[in-house]
Design a protein around this motif. Structure first.
Motif: not given
Length: 168
Positions: A3-4, A6-7
């Motif tokens: 997720r990080s 992707q961010a």
């Protein structure tokens, strides 16, 4: 972790698009530079006896290609070396832009040639997408004609191969 990552990718992509968007929309600014001289031999190009004119007035005019309507105009004056630098706002891709002589500081050198092949202006391109990387645009030198040619002119013309030897 995914997720990080992707961010970070999303944020980087967003910043790139933002930068691209603002750089495309930014208003263009150019600088038109040139020189004004006294054509002491009345031949419409610079020679070794030409004199650059401080205090000469010039005007940049941009006109519609179709109707010739004036769309942009700015005046300037030459410095001590006879040079000028005009700031120009905006893109003028669809216009014809030219620098013209307006006023000479010298009464003995103030004639603007009206001959059939005279250069009365210097055309300049004021667009970002024309292959010129710099924002500085260099105009050809423009000259006022001296009332009477200098006595050195025949010799100057001979030096550059314009006059046959027998004519002097």
């Amino acid at each position: 972790m995914a997720r990080s990552l992707q961010a970070v990718i999303f944020l980087t992509t967003a910043l790139c698009f933002f930068y691209l968007h603002t750089s495309v929309r930014a208003e263009a600014r150019f600088f038109v530079e040139g020189q004004v001289y006294c054509d002491t031999c009345r031949i419409q190009f610079v020679t070794r006896v030409s004199e650059f004119l401080p205090g000469a007035k010039v005007r940049l005019e941009c006109r519609d290609r179709d109707g010739g309507r004036l769309t942009y105009s700015i005046e300037g004056e030459t410095d001590q070396s006879g040079s000028y630098k005009l700031p120009v706002e905006g893109e003028h891709e669809e216009e014809v832009c030219e620098v013209r002589l307006i006023k000479s500081p010298r009464p003995d050198c103030s004639e603007i040639s009206q001959g059939a092949f005279a250069r009365r202006s210097a055309r300049i391109s004021l667009a970002s997408n024309n292959g010129i990387a710099s924002k500085d645009r260099l105009a050809n030198p423009l000259g006022f004609l001296k009332t009477d040619s200098l006595s050195d002119c025949p010799e100057v013309l001979k030096e550059i191969g314009i006059l046959p030897t027998g004519l002097i």
